[in-house]
Design a protein around this motif. Sequence first.
Motif, short mmCIF file in Angstrom:
data_model
loop_
_atom_site.label_atom_id
_atom_site.label_comp_id
_atom_site.label_asym_id
_atom_site.label_seq_id
_atom_site.Cartn_x
_atom_site.Cartn_y
_atom_site.Cartn_z
N ARG A 1 -12.20 0.87 -3.84
CA ARG A 1 -11.50 2.10 -3.45
C ARG A 1 -10.15 1.80 -2.83
N CYS A 2 -9.46 0.81 -3.37
CA CYS A 2 -8.21 0.37 -2.78
C CYS A 2 -7.22 -0.01 -3.88
N ARG B 1 0.84 -1.20 0.00
CA ARG B 1 0.00 0.00 0.00
C ARG B 1 0.87 1.25 0.00
#
Length: 104
Positions: free
Chosen positions: A44-45, A11
Amino acid sequence: MNTASPNSFVRLPQVLKETGLSRATLYRKVQNGTFPKQSRIATRCVGWRRSALDQWLQNPLAAFGDNGAIAADGTRLGHYCSSRSLRRWAAMSLARPDPCSRSR
């Protein structure tokens, strides 16, 4: 480098920490094609593939076509210096005579 699976995702906070880039620089490099593009993990990632990130970390200049900035005299200036202001600086420095090389 991480021992995680090459198919794992990393991430944004971890990518910024590992690369030392700012968020703006990271996304500018993605847009220019000099950093791997993120992959959608969920609606949304997004994340970056560990294998692509490791490849970039091994050699940031060679991976993804980033050859670094080169001054007009052929000097390599590094991949962090590829802006319009740097090109302007290089042109100005070549136009001015070097004060140390004056003939007497």
